[in-house]
Design a protein around this motif. Structure first.
Motif, PDB file in Angstrom:
ATOM      1  N   GLU A 225      34.020 -15.959 -11.303  1.00  0.00           N
ATOM      2  CA  GLU A 225      33.633 -16.302 -12.672  1.00  0.00           C
ATOM      3  C   GLU A 225      34.701 -17.095 -13.418  1.00  0.00           C
ATOM      4  OE1 GLU A 225      34.866 -11.909 -12.520  1.00  0.00           O
ATOM      5  OE2 GLU A 225      33.621 -13.317 -11.352  1.00  0.00           O
ATOM      6  N   GLU A 226      35.890 -17.239 -12.832  1.00  0.00           N
ATOM      7  CA  GLU A 226      36.932 -18.058 -13.453  1.00  0.00           C
ATOM      8  C   GLU A 226      36.730 -19.549 -13.201  1.00  0.00           C
ATOM      9  OE1 GLU A 226      41.122 -16.621 -13.232  1.00  0.00           O
ATOM     10  OE2 GLU A 226      40.256 -15.060 -11.963  1.00  0.00           O
ATOM     11  N   ILE A 227      35.897 -19.903 -12.244  1.00  0.00           N
ATOM     12  CA  ILE A 227      35.643 -21.315 -11.962  1.00  0.00           C
ATOM     13  C   ILE A 227      34.825 -21.909 -13.104  1.00  0.00           C
ATOM     14  CG2 ILE A 227      34.519 -22.955 -10.414  1.00  0.00           C
ATOM     15  CD1 ILE A 227      37.052 -21.727  -9.270  1.00  0.00           C
ATOM     16  N   ASP A 228      35.358 -22.962 -13.716  1.00  0.00           N
ATOM     17  CA  ASP A 228      34.713 -23.575 -14.875  1.00  0.00           C
ATOM     18  C   ASP A 228      33.873 -24.790 -14.513  1.00  0.00           C
ATOM     19  OD1 ASP A 228      35.941 -21.799 -16.796  1.00  0.00           O
ATOM     20  OD2 ASP A 228      37.812 -22.893 -16.449  1.00  0.00           O
ATOM     21  N   VAL A 229      34.148 -25.401 -13.367  1.00  0.00           N
ATOM     22  CA  VAL A 229      33.392 -26.578 -12.946  1.00  0.00           C
ATOM     23  C   VAL A 229      33.558 -26.755 -11.444  1.00  0.00           C
ATOM     24  CG1 VAL A 229      35.339 -28.149 -13.433  1.00  0.00           C
ATOM     25  CG2 VAL A 229      33.002 -29.067 -13.344  1.00  0.00           C
ATOM     26  N   VAL A 230      32.514 -27.228 -10.797  1.00  0.00           N
ATOM     27  CA  VAL A 230      32.548 -27.512  -9.362  1.00  0.00           C
ATOM     28  C   VAL A 230      32.328 -29.007  -9.160  1.00  0.00           C
ATOM     29  CG1 VAL A 230      31.453 -27.127  -7.115  1.00  0.00           C
ATOM     30  CG2 VAL A 230      31.679 -25.223  -8.743  1.00  0.00           C
ATOM     31  N   PHE A 231      33.241 -29.645  -8.443  1.00  0.00           N
ATOM     32  CA  PHE A 231      33.057 -31.032  -8.016  1.00  0.00           C
ATOM     33  C   PHE A 231      32.477 -30.976  -6.612  1.00  0.00           C
ATOM     34  CE2 PHE A 231      35.503 -31.684 -11.687  1.00  0.00           C
ATOM     35  CZ  PHE A 231      35.387 -33.016 -12.058  1.00  0.00           C
ATOM     36  N   ALA A 232      31.206 -31.317  -6.509  1.00  0.00           N
ATOM     37  CA  ALA A 232      30.448 -31.091  -5.281  1.00  0.00           C
ATOM     38  C   ALA A 232      30.739 -32.139  -4.221  1.00  0.00           C
ATOM     39  CB  ALA A 232      28.951 -31.079  -5.588  1.00  0.00           C
ATOM     40  N   ASP A 233      30.518 -31.737  -2.982  1.00  0.00           N
ATOM     41  CA  ASP A 233      30.621 -32.657  -1.852  1.00  0.00           C
ATOM     42  C   ASP A 233      29.525 -33.720  -1.941  1.00  0.00           C
ATOM     43  OD1 ASP A 233      31.437 -33.515   0.845  1.00  0.00           O
ATOM     44  OD2 ASP A 233      29.511 -32.675   1.443  1.00  0.00           O
ATOM     45  N   ALA A 234      28.300 -33.309  -2.251  1.00  0.00           N
ATOM     46  CA  ALA A 234      27.188 -34.235  -2.545  1.00  0.00           C
ATOM     47  C   ALA A 234      26.941 -35.236  -1.435  1.00  0.00           C
ATOM     48  CB  ALA A 234      27.451 -34.963  -3.866  1.00  0.00           C
ATOM     49  N   PHE A 235      26.519 -34.724  -0.270  1.00  0.00           N
ATOM     50  CA  PHE A 235      26.331 -35.610   0.868  1.00  0.00           C
ATOM     51  C   PHE A 235      25.155 -36.562   0.700  1.00  0.00           C
ATOM     52  CE2 PHE A 235      27.125 -37.030   5.010  1.00  0.00           C
ATOM     53  CZ  PHE A 235      28.300 -36.451   5.431  1.00  0.00           C
ATOM     54  N   GLY A 236      24.139 -36.129  -0.010  1.00  0.00           N
ATOM     55  CA  GLY A 236      22.983 -37.005  -0.177  1.00  0.00           C
ATOM     56  C   GLY A 236      21.950 -36.886   0.919  1.00  0.00           C
TER      57      GLY A 236
ATOM     58  N   GLY B  67      27.475 -18.824  -9.561  1.00  0.00           N
ATOM     59  CA  GLY B  67      27.212 -20.082  -8.881  1.00  0.00           C
ATOM     60  C   GLY B  67      25.994 -20.805  -9.403  1.00  0.00           C
ATOM     61  N   ARG B  68      25.076 -20.090 -10.023  1.00  0.00           N
ATOM     62  CA  ARG B  68      23.886 -20.730 -10.588  1.00  0.00           C
ATOM     63  C   ARG B  68      24.092 -21.142 -12.041  1.00  0.00           C
ATOM     64  NH1 ARG B  68      22.059 -17.005  -6.852  1.00  0.00           N
ATOM     65  NH2 ARG B  68      20.559 -17.864  -5.358  1.00  0.00           N
ATOM     66  N   ARG B  69      25.214 -20.701 -12.636  1.00  0.00           N
ATOM     67  CA  ARG B  69      25.487 -21.037 -14.039  1.00  0.00           C
ATOM     68  C   ARG B  69      26.602 -22.054 -14.210  1.00  0.00           C
ATOM     69  NH1 ARG B  69      25.404 -15.280 -14.322  1.00  0.00           N
ATOM     70  NH2 ARG B  69      27.679 -15.304 -14.534  1.00  0.00           N
ATOM     71  N   VAL B  70      27.521 -22.099 -13.259  1.00  0.00           N
ATOM     72  CA  VAL B  70      28.685 -22.968 -13.411  1.00  0.00           C
ATOM     73  C   VAL B  70      28.261 -24.436 -13.353  1.00  0.00           C
ATOM     74  CG1 VAL B  70      29.199 -22.978 -10.926  1.00  0.00           C
ATOM     75  CG2 VAL B  70      31.031 -23.415 -12.580  1.00  0.00           C
ATOM     76  N   PRO B  71      28.788 -25.274 -14.233  1.00  0.00           N
ATOM     77  CA  PRO B  71      28.454 -26.699 -14.171  1.00  0.00           C
ATOM     78  C   PRO B  71      28.939 -27.330 -12.858  1.00  0.00           C
ATOM     79  CG  PRO B  71      29.446 -26.137 -16.289  1.00  0.00           C
ATOM     80  CD  PRO B  71      29.630 -24.943 -15.397  1.00  0.00           C
ATOM     81  N   VAL B  72      28.084 -28.156 -12.287  1.00  0.00           N
ATOM     82  CA  VAL B  72      28.386 -28.861 -11.036  1.00  0.00           C
ATOM     83  C   VAL B  72      28.257 -30.362 -11.296  1.00  0.00           C
ATOM     84  CG1 VAL B  72      27.679 -29.236  -8.643  1.00  0.00           C
ATOM     85  CG2 VAL B  72      27.543 -26.937  -9.648  1.00  0.00           C
ATOM     86  N   THR B  73      29.168 -31.137 -10.739  1.00  0.00           N
ATOM     87  CA  THR B  73      29.104 -32.575 -10.919  1.00  0.00           C
ATOM     88  C   THR B  73      29.476 -33.292  -9.626  1.00  0.00           C
ATOM     89  OG1 THR B  73      29.805 -34.444 -12.301  1.00  0.00           O
ATOM     90  CG2 THR B  73      31.487 -32.813 -11.747  1.00  0.00           C
TER      91      THR B  73
ATOM     92  N   LEU C  80      36.257 -32.332 -20.437  1.00  0.00           N
ATOM     93  CA  LEU C  80      35.038 -33.114 -20.351  1.00  0.00           C
ATOM     94  C   LEU C  80      34.594 -33.212 -18.898  1.00  0.00           C
ATOM     95  CD1 LEU C  80      33.333 -34.748 -22.463  1.00  0.00           C
ATOM     96  CD2 LEU C  80      34.533 -36.786 -21.625  1.00  0.00           C
ATOM     97  N   ILE C  81      33.382 -32.765 -18.611  1.00  0.00           N
ATOM     98  CA  ILE C  81      32.835 -32.822 -17.254  1.00  0.00           C
ATOM     99  C   ILE C  81      32.081 -34.129 -17.101  1.00  0.00           C
ATOM    100  CG2 ILE C  81      31.342 -31.717 -15.559  1.00  0.00           C
ATOM    101  CD1 ILE C  81      31.690 -29.109 -17.176  1.00  0.00           C
ATOM    102  N   PRO C  82      32.521 -35.012 -16.180  1.00  0.00           N
ATOM    103  CA  PRO C  82      31.824 -36.290 -16.021  1.00  0.00           C
ATOM    104  C   PRO C  82      30.456 -36.094 -15.399  1.00  0.00           C
ATOM    105  CG  PRO C  82      33.504 -36.033 -14.333  1.00  0.00           C
ATOM    106  CD  PRO C  82      33.672 -34.874 -15.276  1.00  0.00           C
ATOM    107  N   PRO C  83      29.555 -37.017 -15.634  1.00  0.00           N
ATOM    108  CA  PRO C  83      28.185 -36.874 -15.123  1.00  0.00           C
ATOM    109  C   PRO C  83      28.044 -37.311 -13.674  1.00  0.00           C
ATOM    110  CG  PRO C  83      28.357 -38.883 -16.388  1.00  0.00           C
ATOM    111  CD  PRO C  83      29.707 -38.210 -16.488  1.00  0.00           C
ATOM    112  N   THR C  84      26.833 -37.132 -13.161  1.00  0.00           N
ATOM    113  CA  THR C  84      26.444 -37.532 -11.809  1.00  0.00           C
ATOM    114  C   THR C  84      25.476 -38.706 -11.952  1.00  0.00           C
ATOM    115  OG1 THR C  84      26.621 -35.209 -11.136  1.00  0.00           O
ATOM    116  CG2 THR C  84      25.464 -36.700  -9.627  1.00  0.00           C
TER     117      THR C  84
END
Length: 416
Positions: A297-308, A328-334, A363-367
């Motif tokens: 719960e300390e993780i504030d943002v996830v920068f995903a691998d995002a393979f596509g 994991g379902r609440r944390v912002p992912v980008t 600031l969390i950048p968008p996808t």
């Protein structure tokens, strides 16, 4: 749990050459604004290939940043690395006077996927067209995936521990982990990161063997991870180099600590086995959290691998949920790389640079180019999201089966 290590590894400098910016300032401006620079490939000799879209570095003039004697010895991927290393050292406030005084206290570690394909292709063409006497002597070293480590250390006179990581895309995170561990063992400064230049014709032909590669010719649709229309990844060139040093020594010399490398772990699940990568990536996340002494719960943002790739995207979304639980379902992912492409080993290092900047700016950048996410993730799309950020998780997987996770903390943080 082990006690926090007295020599915490801190990031004090960032340097990068990316398709969306050739300085930290321009990269962050484009990234936070979600400006997509994916476009049709313009490199000579590539027009007939089915790979149409990539992230090209177009605002980069090697002779303005690299001396002629090194230019003739090196490939484009090493030009990127040398330029980014210079930026990172300047950002960290480490000029040549400081590093020349203690050359054995500074080391270099990089990761690379394919090495210098453009240089190698040019010399092989000389061999084919004119004969062996027309092949330059640097053919033996310029193509080699370790060339950037060697040339940075030679050019700057660094004599500390040096190395190169070969672990496909995840190698970018592994290189940073190697740097952190070298610092904990006593090295004062490590220059670490990854750059790639995979857009020469020879390199592109090699990539066409990857089923996961996107051959869609519309830049806005070619790379759309976590959507029902995901059709593969778009390659990119460029990369980033970071200065990693002992937090205490950085503070003694008055250098700002931008972030700490708090925890890392890596696993292996086999080439293109995306279903199995769920378990491997989740295990890497758990390992990184454990080393960082960090609760999910300390993780504030996830920068995903995002393979596509649909199977890979689903596995990543499930791995995040497996490792972080309900959080994991609440944390912002980008996945800001959808704006400029997936640069193989360089991709996660650019993510780390973006994550550090996100932590600093709240600031969390968008996808970019992703609007209709079909997985159970809080994916940041359309525009940047303001948030209180102290801890970020960066994820990476490779085509050959490597998985890695890295925990970053804003400013000072614990690292075992």
């Amino acid at each position: 749990m082990s006690e926090p290590h007295p020599r915490r590894a801190a990031i004090t400098g960032i340097g990068l050459v990316a398709p969306n910016g050739t300085s930290t300032e321009t990269f962050w401006k484009s990234t936070r604004e979600g400006i997509s620079v994916l476009d049709r490939i313009t490199r000579e000799g590539c027009g007939h290939l089915p790979l149409r879209v990539a992230g090209e570095v177009r605002d980069f003039d090697p002779p303005t940043v690299v001396e002629e004697r090194y230019l003739v010895q090196t490939d484009r991927f090493t030009h990127f690395a040398m330029a980014a290393a210079d930026q990172a050292l300047d950002d960290a406030g480490l000029d040549r006077t400081a590093t020349d005084a203690a050359p054995f206290s500074v080391g270099v570690v990089t990761a690379a996927g394919s090495g210098g394909g453009e240089f190698g292709q040019r010399e092989l063409q000389q061999l084919w067209d004119k004969g062996s006497r027309f092949v330059g002597p640097y053919q033996s070293i310029a193509w080699f995936y370790a060339a950037s480590t060697g040339q940075i250390s030679i050019r700057r006179g660094f004599k500390g521990p040096c190395g190169v990581v070969a672990a496909d895309e995840a190698g970018g995170l592994d290189a940073l982990a190697h740097a952190a561990r070298a610092v904990r063992r006593g090295t004062d400064v490590m220059v670490a990161g990854a750059t790639e230049a995979p857009l020469a014709p020879y390199s592109m032909v090699c990539q066409l063997g990857y089923e996961e590669l996107s051959v869609v010719d519309d830049p806005e649709r070619a790379y759309r991870p976590f959507t029902a229309s995901a059709c593969g990844f778009v390659p990119a060139e460029g990369g980033a180099m970071l200065v990693v040093e002992a937090e205490a020594s950085a503070r003694r010399r008055g250098a700002p600590v931008r972030a700490t490398l708090a925890g890392h772990a890596a696993t292996f699940t086999g080439a293109s086995r995306w279903e199995q990568s769920r378990e491997g990536l989740a295990q890497a996340i758990r390992g990184a959290l454990a080393e960082a002494r960090c609760a999910p719960e300390e993780i504030d943002v996830v920068f995903a691998d995002a393979f596509g790739v649909p199977e890979a995207d689903r596995a990543e979304a499930l791995a995040i949920a497996d490792a972080l639980g309900a959080h994991g379902r609440r944390v912002p992912v980008t996945a800001p790389k959808t704006a400029f492409g997936r640069g193989y080993s360089a991709a996660p290092v650019l993510d780390v640079a973006a994550a550090v900047l996100a932590l600093e700016h709240g600031l969390i950048p968008p996808t970019p180019n992703v609007f209709d996410a079909c997985h159970d993730l809080d994916l940041v799309t359309s525009r940047a999201r303001a948030a209180e950020l102290r801890t970020a998780l960066v994820l990476s997987r490779g085509l050959m089966g490597s998985n890695a996770a890295l925990v970053l903390r804003l400013g000072a943080g614990d690292a075992s």
